[in-house]
Design a protein around this motif. Structure first.
Motif, PDB file in Angstrom:
ATOM      1  N   ALA A   1      48.262  54.790  42.031  1.00 18.28           N
ATOM      2  CA  ALA A   1      48.234  56.205  42.420  1.00 18.28           C
ATOM      3  C   ALA A   1      46.834  56.788  42.310  1.00 18.28           C
ATOM      4  O   ALA A   1      46.520  57.791  42.960  1.00 18.28           O
ATOM      5  N   ASN A   2      45.995  56.155  41.489  1.00 21.68           N
ATOM      6  CA  ASN A   2      44.616  56.603  41.329  1.00 21.68           C
ATOM      7  C   ASN A   2      43.627  55.745  42.121  1.00 21.68           C
ATOM      8  O   ASN A   2      42.415  55.808  41.885  1.00 21.68           O
ATOM      9  N   GLY A   3      44.152  54.932  43.028  1.00 18.81           N
ATOM     10  CA  GLY A   3      43.294  54.178  43.929  1.00 18.81           C
ATOM     11  C   GLY A   3      42.779  52.864  43.399  1.00 18.81           C
ATOM     12  O   GLY A   3      41.826  52.297  43.947  1.00 18.81           O
ATOM     13  N   VAL A   4      43.403  52.338  42.325  1.00 21.79           N
ATOM     14  CA  VAL A   4      42.934  51.089  41.715  1.00 21.79           C
ATOM     15  C   VAL A   4      44.074  50.074  41.685  1.00 21.79           C
ATOM     16  O   VAL A   4      45.177  50.375  41.213  1.00 21.79           O
ATOM     17  N   GLU A   5      43.821  48.862  42.205  1.00 19.94           N
ATOM     18  CA  GLU A   5      44.780  47.775  42.077  1.00 19.94           C
ATOM     19  C   GLU A   5      44.562  47.123  40.706  1.00 19.94           C
ATOM     20  O   GLU A   5      43.515  46.538  40.448  1.00 19.94           O
ATOM     21  N   LEU A   6      45.559  47.230  39.836  1.00 17.10           N
ATOM     22  CA  LEU A   6      45.436  46.756  38.460  1.00 17.10           C
ATOM     23  C   LEU A   6      46.270  45.499  38.261  1.00 17.10           C
ATOM     24  O   LEU A   6      47.457  45.470  38.605  1.00 17.10           O
ATOM     25  N   ILE A   7      45.646  44.473  37.680  1.00 16.80           N
ATOM     26  CA  ILE A   7      46.314  43.201  37.437  1.00 16.80           C
ATOM     27  C   ILE A   7      46.083  42.800  35.978  1.00 16.80           C
ATOM     28  O   ILE A   7      44.935  42.784  35.511  1.00 16.80           O
ATOM     29  N   TYR A   8      47.173  42.483  35.265  1.00 21.50           N
ATOM     30  CA  TYR A   8      47.061  41.967  33.905  1.00 21.50           C
ATOM     31  C   TYR A   8      47.287  40.458  33.939  1.00 21.50           C
ATOM     32  O   TYR A   8      48.198  39.971  34.615  1.00 21.50           O
ATOM     33  N   LEU A   9      46.472  39.717  33.183  1.00 23.88           N
ATOM     34  CA  LEU A   9      46.549  38.260  33.205  1.00 23.88           C
ATOM     35  C   LEU A   9      46.409  37.685  31.799  1.00 23.88           C
ATOM     36  O   LEU A   9      45.434  37.975  31.098  1.00 23.88           O
ATOM     37  N   ASN A  10      47.392  36.862  31.409  1.00 20.41           N
ATOM     38  CA  ASN A  10      47.294  36.099  30.168  1.00 20.41           C
ATOM     39  C   ASN A  10      46.626  34.770  30.505  1.00 20.41           C
ATOM     40  O   ASN A  10      47.255  33.870  31.061  1.00 20.41           O
ATOM     41  N   THR A  11      45.364  34.628  30.163  1.00 19.99           N
ATOM     42  CA  THR A  11      44.612  33.430  30.542  1.00 19.99           C
ATOM     43  C   THR A  11      45.049  32.201  29.747  1.00 19.99           C
ATOM     44  O   THR A  11      44.718  31.072  30.118  1.00 19.99           O
ATOM     45  N   LYS A  12      45.792  32.411  28.674  1.00 15.19           N
ATOM     46  CA  LYS A  12      46.290  31.278  27.886  1.00 15.19           C
ATOM     47  C   LYS A  12      47.409  30.553  28.613  1.00 15.19           C
ATOM     48  O   LYS A  12      47.702  29.377  28.329  1.00 15.19           O
ATOM     49  N   LEU A  13      48.041  31.234  29.575  1.00 19.75           N
ATOM     50  CA  LEU A  13      49.202  30.671  30.268  1.00 19.75           C
ATOM     51  C   LEU A  13      48.843  30.018  31.592  1.00 19.75           C
ATOM     52  O   LEU A  13      49.744  29.599  32.333  1.00 19.75           O
ATOM     53  N   VAL A  14      47.562  29.917  31.913  1.00 19.73           N
ATOM     54  CA  VAL A  14      47.150  29.272  33.165  1.00 19.73           C
ATOM     55  C   VAL A  14      46.324  28.032  32.832  1.00 19.73           C
ATOM     56  O   VAL A  14      45.647  27.972  31.805  1.00 19.73           O
ATOM     57  N   ASP A  15      46.396  27.030  33.695  1.00 19.24           N
ATOM     58  CA  ASP A  15      45.687  25.774  33.450  1.00 19.24           C
ATOM     59  C   ASP A  15      44.178  25.942  33.528  1.00 19.24           C
ATOM     60  O   ASP A  15      43.431  25.356  32.746  1.00 19.24           O
ATOM     61  N   ASP A  16      43.730  26.745  34.491  1.00 15.77           N
ATOM     62  CA  ASP A  16      42.297  26.923  34.719  1.00 15.77           C
ATOM     63  C   ASP A  16      42.023  28.413  34.898  1.00 15.77           C
ATOM     64  O   ASP A  16      42.257  28.971  35.971  1.00 15.77           O
ATOM     65  N   ALA A  17      41.563  29.071  33.827  1.00 20.22           N
ATOM     66  CA  ALA A  17      41.384  30.524  33.864  1.00 20.22           C
ATOM     67  C   ALA A  17      40.356  30.939  34.909  1.00 20.22           C
ATOM     68  O   ALA A  17      40.544  31.937  35.620  1.00 20.22           O
ATOM     69  N   VAL A  18      39.265  30.178  35.015  1.00 25.01           N
ATOM     70  CA  VAL A  18      38.224  30.529  35.986  1.00 25.01           C
ATOM     71  C   VAL A  18      38.779  30.450  37.400  1.00 25.01           C
ATOM     72  O   VAL A  18      38.571  31.359  38.225  1.00 25.01           O
ATOM     73  N   ALA A  19      39.520  29.377  37.706  1.00 33.24           N
ATOM     74  CA  ALA A  19      40.094  29.225  39.049  1.00 33.24           C
ATOM     75  C   ALA A  19      41.069  30.357  39.352  1.00 33.24           C
ATOM     76  O   ALA A  19      41.085  30.907  40.469  1.00 33.24           O
ATOM     77  N   LYS A  20      41.905  30.724  38.362  1.00 32.35           N
ATOM     78  CA  LYS A  20      42.880  31.793  38.577  1.00 32.35           C
ATOM     79  C   LYS A  20      42.178  33.135  38.793  1.00 32.35           C
ATOM     80  O   LYS A  20      42.567  33.926  39.671  1.00 32.35           O
ATOM     81  N   LEU A  21      41.160  33.398  38.009  1.00 30.95           N
ATOM     82  CA  LEU A  21      40.429  34.654  38.166  1.00 30.95           C
ATOM     83  C   LEU A  21      39.737  34.720  39.514  1.00 30.95           C
ATOM     84  O   LEU A  21      39.705  35.779  40.166  1.00 30.95           O
ATOM     85  N   MET A  22      39.194  33.615  39.958  1.00 31.23           N
ATOM     86  CA  MET A  22      38.569  33.593  41.299  1.00 31.23           C
ATOM     87  C   MET A  22      39.624  33.814  42.375  1.00 31.23           C
ATOM     88  O   MET A  22      39.383  34.514  43.368  1.00 31.23           O
ATOM     89  N   GLU A  23      40.793  33.226  42.180  1.00 31.73           N
ATOM     90  CA  GLU A  23      41.888  33.426  43.139  1.00 31.73           C
ATOM     91  C   GLU A  23      42.262  34.904  43.224  1.00 31.73           C
ATOM     92  O   GLU A  23      42.482  35.444  44.320  1.00 31.73           O
ATOM     93  N   LEU A  24      42.331  35.556  42.067  1.00 33.45           N
ATOM     94  CA  LEU A  24      42.700  36.971  42.056  1.00 33.45           C
ATOM     95  C   LEU A  24      41.633  37.853  42.716  1.00 33.45           C
ATOM     96  O   LEU A  24      41.924  38.976  43.142  1.00 33.45           O
ATOM     97  N   SER A  25      40.406  37.354  42.782  1.00 29.44           N
ATOM     98  CA  SER A  25      39.351  38.106  43.469  1.00 29.44           C
ATOM     99  C   SER A  25      39.221  37.693  44.922  1.00 29.44           C
ATOM    100  O   SER A  25      38.293  38.110  45.612  1.00 29.44           O
ATOM    101  N   GLU A  26      40.182  36.855  45.383  1.00 27.25           N
ATOM    102  CA  GLU A  26      40.173  36.332  46.752  1.00 27.25           C
ATOM    103  C   GLU A  26      38.893  35.564  47.050  1.00 27.25           C
ATOM    104  O   GLU A  26      38.364  35.608  48.165  1.00 27.25           O
TER     105      GLU A  26
END
Length: 424
Positions: A231-256
């Protein structure tokens, strides 16, 4: 005028003492402190004693009053300032004075001013530097939080970006860009989420907040929902990096695949800093927010990207007076609510052990009411304590009413009904 205060004499030598304040001079102000928020910087000051860069070497003979995140009311105004300040007005203080090049600051360097006290004499330096700030809010504890919130505000303003062919730094985060807050659901991380979503100036388009604790992430989402952010113009995503195999890869994916224009690192952890470096976008700015205790703290940095992708790093410590004014204004307008930072309340006698043991006490900010005398108390413990204490029982209801947060309503009830008061 007598005051009761927590005075520092040396390494972890904190004493609750009553003593006489000197009469104020024409260029000084007498003030009543109501709240002071304990900061990790207080712990570092107690831990280092006279070795701390802001604490006088003769502190064993001339002790200082601890505490720099405080709010209260003006009691008496010296002749010089009577056209600028009025008795009864509420105030907050910017402690980073930088007066004539010194590091002297309230809460570290002065005998008669510090937040862990009932009354203080505000020295001329504070007013001369416009660091005594009017506060018109309805809760003293929010005025105490203006200083830590200003650290967040300053961080956002300190981020910078560049344009090829120009040496001019464009200050601030990328408007509409990608932003990540790593280890971002501690007290300062929560404040950063709040500011990123609700400040009326410059916001990211996408904000990814990480942590490794599901309960803390879920609590953060309760406080700052994905829907509210949208509602304030921000797409907000919460991520538990402990639950993913490769945190860097997942974060890059989330940034497209773009990477992140702005990253805040909220914990002094080597792998976290290196993770942030790995996900920076071209011209990305990494802000190492968390201050480490170890002077030899270091992490690997990709210098290929520094050269060819113009990535860069900044570190901020504290906010300036303009940042504090912005913090106070946003709180007064109800645009941000840093109450999520507060997890404990306590009275003045509880300060020494809270400061010394701070790294071992879970949760966020410890808000101390300096005219009251009760133990450090977690807000989450109020329902159980309320079974034998009527005041705590009512406070538990008020905290629940406000979604688990401390509030102006709870503060007013505590100040009016707490029978245990510091002797004055």
């Amino acid at each position: 005028m007598k005051t009761r205060a927590i005075r520092l004499y040396g390494v972890n030598d904190l004493r609750l003492e009553e003593f006489e304040l000197p009469p104020i001079a024409d260029d000084e102000i007498l003030a009543k402190v109501i709240t002071n928020s304990i900061c990790m910087s207080d712990h570092k000051a107690a831990e280092q004693g006279a070795n701390h860069k802001r604490i006088p070497k003769d502190v064993d003979k001339n002790p200082i009053i601890l505490g720099h995140e405080f709010c209260g009311e003006i009691v008496e105004v010296g002749k010089k300032w009577q056209d600028s300040f009025k008795v009864g007005s509420r105030f907050s203080i910017q402690p980073a004075l930088n007066y004539q090049g010194t590091l002297d600051a309230p809460g570290y360097s002065f005998r008669y001013i510090g937040g862990d006290s009932t009354y203080v004499v505000i020295p001329h330096q504070v007013m001369e530097l416009n660091c005594l700030l009017p506060y018109d809010g309805d809760a003293f504890f929010l005025g105490s939080l203006a200083e830590p919130v200003s650290c967040v505000v300053g961080t956002f303003h300190a981020m910078y970006h560049t344009t090829n062919g120009s040496y001019v730094h464009q200050m601030g985060i990328v408007e509409g860009g990608t932003m990540a807050i790593l280890a971002g659901v501690g007290p300062m991380g929560l404040s950063s989420i709040d500011y990123a979503i609700h400040n009326p100036q410059r916001k990211p388009g996408r904000l990814v907040v990480t942590d490794i604790d599901d309960a803390r992430l879920k609590r953060a989402e309760q406080l700052y929902s994905v829907e509210d952010a949208k509602a304030n113009g921000v797409e907000l995503i919460y991520l538990n990096t402990k639950l993913v195999d490769d945190a860097v890869a997942k974060l890059m994916e989330l940034s497209e695949g773009h990477g992140y224009d702005d990253i805040l690192v909220m914990a002094p952890v080597k792998p976290l800093v290196e993770q942030a470096d790995a996900i920076l976008a071209k011209d990305g700015c990494l802000n190492f927010f968390a201050g480490p205790n170890k002077t030899d703290f270091s992490a690997m940095l990709n210098f290929y990207n520094v050269h060819y992708a113009s990535t860069h790093i900044v570190g901020t410590s504290g906010g300036n007076t303009d940042d504090m004014r912005e913090s106070l204004s946003l709180m007064e307008k109800g645009l941000i609510n840093p109450a999520a930072m507060v997890t404990h309340i306590g009275g003045l006698p509880a300060v020494p052990q809270a400061v010394i043991n701070l790294p071992n006490i879970p949760g966020g900010k410890k808000m101390m009411y300096t005219h009251l005398d009760f133990p450090l108390t977690a807000l989450s413990d109020l329902p159980e304590l309320g079974k034998t204490n009527a005041v705590f029982a009512e406070l538990a209801k008020l905290v629940e009413k406000h979604n688990g947060l401390w509030s102006a309503e709870a503060e007013a009830y505590l100040l009016a009904n707490c029978k245990q008061r510091v002797k004055e």
